[in-house]
Structure formats: structure tokens, C-alpha cells
Scaffold this motif. Structure first.
Motif, PDB file in Angstrom:
ATOM      1  N   GLU A 165     -52.626  29.761 -41.309  1.00  0.00           N
ATOM      2  CA  GLU A 165     -53.056  28.448 -41.805  1.00  0.00           C
ATOM      3  C   GLU A 165     -52.294  27.319 -41.116  1.00  0.00           C
ATOM      4  O   GLU A 165     -52.883  26.290 -40.757  1.00  0.00           O
ATOM      5  N   GLY A 394     -56.551  24.812 -45.221  1.00  0.00           N
ATOM      6  CA  GLY A 394     -56.132  26.192 -45.439  1.00  0.00           C
ATOM      7  C   GLY A 394     -57.207  27.036 -46.087  1.00  0.00           C
ATOM      8  O   GLY A 394     -57.345  28.229 -45.810  1.00  0.00           O
ATOM      9  N   LYS A 398     -58.880  30.496 -44.578  1.00  0.00           N
ATOM     10  CA  LYS A 398     -58.919  31.750 -45.345  1.00  0.00           C
ATOM     11  C   LYS A 398     -60.338  32.298 -45.419  1.00  0.00           C
ATOM     12  O   LYS A 398     -60.553  33.505 -45.317  1.00  0.00           O
TER      13      LYS A 398
END
Length: 789
Positions: A165, A394, A398
């Protein structure tokens, strides 16, 4: 302007008059502007109108000198300056709306509306300040995008090129707490996707590479951050290009689509081709079938505070023509979006996954292409957070990483030719049942999460794989599903005792709840099939890469070889320990009913001498009691016990009383079996001791392959240690792991533990990896899952 516009209206207005005529008949000077009423209002009209309950909360502003109202139609956004509203230049007296120049041309330049009377606003006072404001704002926004650069996010092999990230945020060059959306673009190779993104978001700067050559200028997926609109912009590889790994690159597009909030489909063709509708329709179907579930799982697995929307992104079809009219322009009453939906239905595609589909067209008579209409449409959709909200970068990373991990791997060439852009084979497990050939219905790489293979249909029995699974019938009747497996010995038997019982009574079926429920040769005749008595059977699928079926545990031959190795290493122990136990057990199995069991004979029945481990116990054939050798050394015929006329061992007391006839009934003789005993003894010797003697006489190398369990890898195929890869030689012996059946050196397989699932109920050799794995439990066969999947 309209031909009916009065000379006074063509001049510059000294003041703005009330446009409502609700209380003043349009004669009073305007004091307020109500954006929701779309009019300028005098004091009296404003009070009377907004006294009503439904209009009370309207937002009004007081007019200042030189005020010019905003356009009521576009309400909107300048083609160059996001967030700056367009000022009106006229008011249509018939429609009672304020219009900017563009909206006036679009709505009142043709048909009957062209003759509507209009009032011209005096905008000269604001023109200079507005132009200066626009120039300052545009300069500011251009400067914000000067340092933006793109980076490779995913390569052509579907491998994410960002490590984590933090790396993703660093390359985007945005703040970690920044909430943003994702805009991606799709289309055929050569249609100008990169060029479109550069001019729509970055004022023409070549953030995404463009090229005049025939080769594709974009390979893989590239990303950049637009600080003006606060979006992550993603450029993708074109469709229909000459490339390798076409199936994988097509699948990559759907992963990008899944993380996008807004998708642009760019087409530079005079007419909309079928491949556009097929691509979007197939993408919608694949998204709903494969990605919705995975996005939900990612939200739960990663604990995201912002849930990933399971509804697909909004789509803008950006259509640029040169020689033909735009969609719907030849029939003003037809809405382009309605025509697009009709086209989808005719092709049998239903883009239900997308939150909305919009059409934005531009006709380029002379270059350059006008992207202002596309920009305004994008900005309006980006402001709509009803379906998809901005989220942290982030969360975006993901989601992309989860989809890449799940849907990855090479796609076989035989799955290349499909009528669909996104066939199921791109996203589902490629494993096929070895028995029936049906494919697994789960997603790719489901094994990483411990999910076993599953199929949509039932399997068929294959003699080659013997793909039957047994469950205990007694447990099933109690509402439990417990798998049972035929094996050589029960878990409570010692190694040698289990081998002897196998030779005598056949294989055993043992339930963890009910104990031993079946022996294949429990009786010398009349044995029933276990399926008819104690077990239920289920045909299950055979998946490649698994270790086989747990019920293939008839490894008596290999256990016999292991026993012979044991005998060679400890002759003295063999002669005293295992042999005595086996002989004692066999004696009890074949003994007549009147014989005292060996386990109950602790001392000689005559001299009372206690038996030691090394001592031999003898049964008197007349009375059946146990004696030492010295107290039972005599022989005589005992026909009354069924031993015939031949002399047999008797104790001293029975020998002396040989003239005394025992009172034995005919029924007792029948119970003892008469000459059946000799047959039992002969078969016992032939099946056990004879097998051992024969195997010892034959060199181990000749019988080793025949004794190999079905799941063991043959010796001639084992060239290297399966773990350390050392090459086997005369000095380096090969050993089989009793759990997985692979070949290992001694260092990599020195661990010992029981492997009940393979029929080894006592500690045996296992490799390092299998020693760390838990023993498979008893799984339900109702779902058709193989216990080793």
C-alpha cells in the motif's frame, strides 16, 4: 436570437425585472434569485411564493449590481474549469428558463423553440472579471498537473508491480488519507485511449505514452493521479491487438473494471460496432458471476471500513465520428441511452452489473478532438456518490491485489477460442475430474484458502481410481456423516498382530465412533458385502494433484516387507516377541471350543509352573487345558474329540486315563468342528507363516514393486529426493513417506508418526512436510468432497 426579440431587449438591460409575475405581473425590479424556482423574483413575489410549505426551504440569494443569473439547464460545470458555473446570456420567455450560450444553441437553435422570445442579459460588466477568473483558475489547475507521471501498475503477465500500500500511495503521489475514485478507459487498439486521458485530465500533457507507430503504445496497466479531480486514472491495453497471452490480458481488463468507479469506453468509429456491446455485456456477466463474491470476501477479510461496492461502475461510451452523425442526433426525440439499451437487447447482452450507462458523442470536422463534453459528463458522475463513494488509496490497492491473487495463472491454449470476451475458464479452477472429466466450479486458486474442489454434477465410478467413499451406516442413522475406510488392521492392534489378523480375517472397516464394524473374512463362508450391511457408499470426484483416496489402505504387502526388514535387524527379538504373540493369537483363533485360551493360561495345569515369555504353552487335545512341555510329552489318539485315529499331544493325566471314555455328546463333537480344525490350521499356516517364509526366501527387490501401495511413487521414477533434490545412488538410499508416497532421503524422512488415513495406525516413516500437516479428519461425503482435496 429570436426574430421576435424587441429592440429594447437587444440592448443592455439597465436593471433586472421580476421573472415570476406571481404578485407583480412582471413589472417590479428583481431583488432575489431562487435557483430552485429557476427565476429572478421581486420582493412581493419572493414573499408570496416562499410562504408556501413546499417552497419554504428554497435557497435564495439577494442580487447585487451587475448580477447575471446562472444557466438553469447545465447548472453546471464549465468545459475547462471544474467547479465554475456557467452564466446565462438569455432568458427564454416561453420556457421561463435561463440559458448559457451553449445550452441556448443546443435547445433553441432548431425546431419550434427557435422562435421563442428571449431576453438578453447584460454580461459585459462581468465579462472581463470572469475571463480573468477563468484564466487564473485554469493556470492554477494546469500547474497542479505539471508534475504528474504515470507508472506501471500491472504488467502483461497479470503481475502487480507495486509491492504494498505504501508503495502504491508513493507512486500515485497522493496523501495517504486522501479519498479518491478510480477512472479507467477501455477500447480497441489505436482508438486513442491514452490521448483521451491526457486531454481530459491533464490538459494535453503526455502523462500516458502515445505513439504514431503501429505497435501498441500501452502494454499492461498504467496509473496516474489527477490532483484536480482527485481521481486515480488508469490506462489499459487495447483490445483486438496482435499480442501474446491474449486470454490473460483480456482477463486483466476485468480486474481493472472491478476496482473502477467510472469506465470510459473509447471508440473512434463512425458507427458503434457490435464488439463494444459484446465486451460490455460479457464483462457485466463475468463481474456478477465471479467478482461480486470476491469483493464481498475482500471487504470481510481485510476489515475495510469502506465496503467495496458489489455493483459495477458507471460507464460512459465516448463516441467520436467524422463522417456520420452522432447517435440520436437525426431523431431529436430519441434518447441515445435508450438506443444503446435496445442494441444490447438485440445482441442478447444485458449489462446489469453497471450502475449506469451514458453516451457522450463528439463529431470532429477538423482536428483537434473536443473533449469538453466528455469532461463535463465525467465531472457530473464523479460528484455522484450514491452508488460508489471515494475511498482511501489503500483500499483500492487491497481490492486489486485480492483480485490478482485469486484470478491469476496461465490459461491453456485450448481455451482461447470463445464466443465470449470473458469465458468462465478465465476465472474458474482449471482442474478436471480424472474419473468423469467435469471441471471444478470454484474460483481460481481457491486452494490457497483451503477450499476443496467442487463440481456441479455427480461423478461416475471408475475402476481405475476406485472412487468410492464409505460412511458408517450406524452413524448415518443417528444423524452423523462419518467416513470409514477399509484398511489392514484396527487401530488397537499391534503391527504384527494386525498383520496376523489381516491374514486370517481379511481387511477391516473401523469407525471412530463404533469401532470395528466389519472384517472381510470374519466367517469361513457366508460373508456379506459391507455395502449391504454396515456402510453406505458415495461416488466422489478424483481431482489431479490429490494423494488419492483414503480408503486405499490395503497395504499388507508393504507392511510385510517392513516386517521382514525388522526381522533382519533384530532376529532375537523377532523369535521371542512378535512370533510368540502371533502364534498365541492364531492358536486361539483355530482352537476348539473346549480349549482354554492362551491368555488365560498363566501356569502349567499339572505342575503349576508359571509360564515365562520364552516358554511354550501346549494344549492337551483331550481335556483342553494348558501344560508345559514335560507335562504333555505323550501322545495318543483322541477320536472322541474329532482328532481321528492319529496320535496327538495329551497331558500325562489324560494319557494314563486313556482307557476311560469321555462322556461327550454328539452335539459337542459338531460344535468342535471335527476335521474342520485341521483345515483351519492348514489355511492359517498357508496365509500367514507360509507368506512370511516365502517372502523371506524371495529377494526383496523382486517383490518390492508388487508390494507397493497404489499411492506410492514407483522406485524407478524416483531419481532425486523430493525435498532436498539430492540424487539417489548406491550410497544414498531412497525411502517412501507413508503419508504422501513420495521418495525421500533418510535425512528428509527421519520423522515417525502414525498415519491412520493410510492404514498405518502405528508410528511409521513420514517426510518433514507431512509431519507438520494435521491428519485429515472424517469429512462428510454429502458434498462430494474428497478428504484430501
Amino acid at each position: 436570437m429570436s426574430a421576435q426579440t424587441s429592440p429594447a431587449e437587444k440592448g443592455l438591460n439597465p436593471g433586472l425585472m421580476c421573472q415570476e409575475s406571481y404578485a407583480c405581473s412582471g413589472t417590479d425590479e428583481a431583488i432575489f434569485e431562487c435557483d430552485e424556482c429557476c427565476s429572478l423574483q421581486c420582493l412581493r413575489c419572493e414573499e408570496e411564493l416562499h410562504r408556501q410549505e413546499r417552497l419554504r426551504n428554497h435557497e435564495r440569494i439577494r442580487l447585487k449590481p451587475g448580477h447575471v443569473p446562472y444557466c438553469d439547464l447545465c447548472k453546471g460545470l464549465s468545459g475547462h474549469l471544474p467547479g465554475v458555473r456557467q452564466r446565462a446570456i438569455v432568458r427564454c420567455q416561453t420556457c421561463k428558463i435561463n440559458l448559457c450560450l451553449e445550452c441556448q444553441k443546443r435547445t433553441h437553435s432548431g425546431g419550434n423553440k427557435r422562435r421563442h422570445p428571449v431576453t438578453v442579459y447584460n454580461v459585459s460588466n462581468l465579462q472581463g472579471s470572469l475571463e480573468a477568473e477563468e484564466m487564473d483558475e485554469e493556470t492554477k489547475r494546469k500547474k497542479m498537473t505539471e508534475k504528474v507521471v504515470s507508472f506501471l501498475l500491472v504488467d502483461e503477465n497479470e503481475e502487480v508491480q507495486v509491492t504494498n500500500e505504501e508503495d502504491f500511495i508513493r507512486k500515485l503521489d497522493c496523501k495517504p488519507d486522501q479519498h479518491l475514485k478510480v477512472v479507467s478507459i477501455f477500447g480497441n487498439t489505436g482508438d486513442g485511449k491514452s490521448h483521451t486521458l491526457n486531454h481530459t485530465f491533464f490538459y494535453g500533457r503526455e502523462v500516458f505514452k502515445t505513439s504514431p507507430t503501429q505497435e501498441s503504445c500501452t502494454v499492461g496497466v498504467w496509473a496516474a493521479y489527477d490532483p484536480v479531480h482527485k481521481v486515480a486514472v488508469i490506462d489499459t491495453e487495447g483490445l483486438l491487438g496482435a499480442t501474446v497471452n491474449l486470454s490473460q490480458r483480456t482477463r486483466l481488463l476485468l480486474k481493472v473494471l472491478a476496482i473502477s468507479d467510472l469506465v470510459i469506453y473509447r471508440t473512434h468509429a463512425d458507427r458503434l460496432h457490435n464488439d463494444l456491446f459484446k465486451f460490455l455485456g460479457d464483462a457485466s456477466e463475468a463481474y456478477l458471476k465471479h467478482f461480486t463474491k470476491e469483493l464481498k470476501a475482500t471487504t470481510a477479510r481485510c476489515g475495510l471500513d469502506v465496503p467495496l461496492s458489489t455493483l459495477g461502475p458507471a460507464v460512459i461510451i465516448f463516441h467520436e465520428t467524422v463522417h456520420t452523425q452522432l447517435l440520436g442526433s437525426d431523431h431529436p426525440s430519441e434518447v441515445p441511452e435508450k438506443l444503446i439499451q435496445d442494441r444490447f437487447r438485440k445482441l442478447g447482452r444485458f449489462p446489469e452489473a453497471f450502475s449506469s450507462i451514458h453516451y457522450k458523442g463528439t463529431r470532429t470536422y477538423n482536428p483537434p478532438t473536443d473533449f469538453s463534453g466528455l469532461r463535463r459528463a465525467l465531472e457530473q458522475l464523479l460528484e455522484n456518490n450514491t452508488t460508489r463513494s471515494p475511498r482511501h488509496p489503500g483500499v483500492i490497492f487491497k481490492a486489486l491485489k485480492a483480485l490478482s491473487d485469486r484470478f491469476s495463472g496461465e490459461i491453456p491454449d485450448d481455451q482461447m477460442a470463445h464466443s465470449s470476451f470473458f469465458p468462465d475458464e478465465y476465472f474458474t479452477c482449471s482442474s478436471l475430474c480424472l474419473s468423469c472429466g467435469v471441471g471444478c466450479k470454484n474460483s481460481m486458486n481457491h486452494g490457497k484458502e483451503g477450499v476443496p474442489h467442487e463440481a456441479k454434477s455427480r461423478c461416475r465410478y471408475s475402476h481405475q481410481y476406485d472412487n468410492r467413499v464409505y460412511t458408517c451406516k450406524a452413524c448415518y442413522e443417528r444423524g452423523e456423516e462419518v467416513s470409514v475406510v477399509p484398511k489392514t488392521s484396527a487401530s488397537t492392534d499391534s503391527p504384527w498382530m494386525g498383520l496376523a489378523k489381516y491374514a486370517w480375517s481379511g481387511y477391516v472397516i473401523e469407525c471412530p465412533n463404533c469401532g470395528v464394524v466389519y472384517r472381510s473374512r470374519q466367517y469361513w463362508f457366508g460373508n456379506q458385502d459391507p455395502v449391504d450391511t454396515v456402510v453406505r457408499t458415495e461416488i466422489v470426484h478424483v481431482w489431479p494433484g490429490t494423494d488419492g483416496f483414503l480408503k486405499d489402505n490395503n497395504n499388507a504387502a508393504q507392511r510385510l516387507l517392513d516386517g521382514m526388514n525388522f526381522m533382519a535387524q533384530s532376529v532375537s527379538e523377532l523369535s521371542l516377541g512378535p512370533t510368540k504373540a502371533v502364534t498365541s493369537w492364531l492358536t486361539d483363533q483355530i482352537a476348539p471350543a473346549y480349549w482354554r485360551p492362551n491368555s488365560q493360561i498363566l501356569s502349567c495345569n499339572k505342575c503349576a509352573t508359571s509360564f515365562k515369555d520364552n516358554d511354550t504353552k501346549h494344549h492337551c487335545r483331550a481335556c483342553g487345558e494348558g501344560f508345559c512341555d514335560s507335562c504333555s510329552s505323550k501322545t495318543r489318539p483322541v477320536p472322541e474329540r474329532g482328532w481321528g485315529p492319529a496320535p496327538v499331544r495329551v497331558c500325562d493325566n489324560c494319557y494314563e486315563a486313556r482307557n476311560v471314555q469321555l462322556a461327550i455328546t454328539e452335539a459337542q463333537v459338531d460344535d468342535e468342528g471335527g476335521t474342520l480344525i485341521a483345515r483351519k490350521v492348514g489355511e492359517a499356516v498357508q496365509n500367514t507363516l507360509g507368506a512370511v517364509v516365502t517372502a523371506i526366501d524371495i529377494p526383496l527387490g523382486l517383490v518390492k514393486d508388487a508390494a507397493r501401495p497404489a499411492y506410492w511413487v514407483p522406485d524407478h521414477e524416483i531419481l532425486h529426493c523430493h525435498n532436498c533434490r539430492k540424487e539417489f545412488s548406491i550410497k544414498l538410499s531412497k525411502h517412501h513417506c507413508r503419508a504422501c508416497g513420495q521418495g525421500f532421503c533418510d535425512e528428509c524422512s527421519h520423522d515417525r508418526r502414525a498415519v491412520p488415513s493410510r492404514g498405518w495406525d502405528h508410528p511409521v516413516r513420514v517426510c518433514f512436510n507431512c509431519n507438520k500437516k494435521p491428519e485429515p479428519g472424517h469429512l462428510s461425503v454429502v458434498t462430494g468432497k474428497s478428504p484430501l482435496c
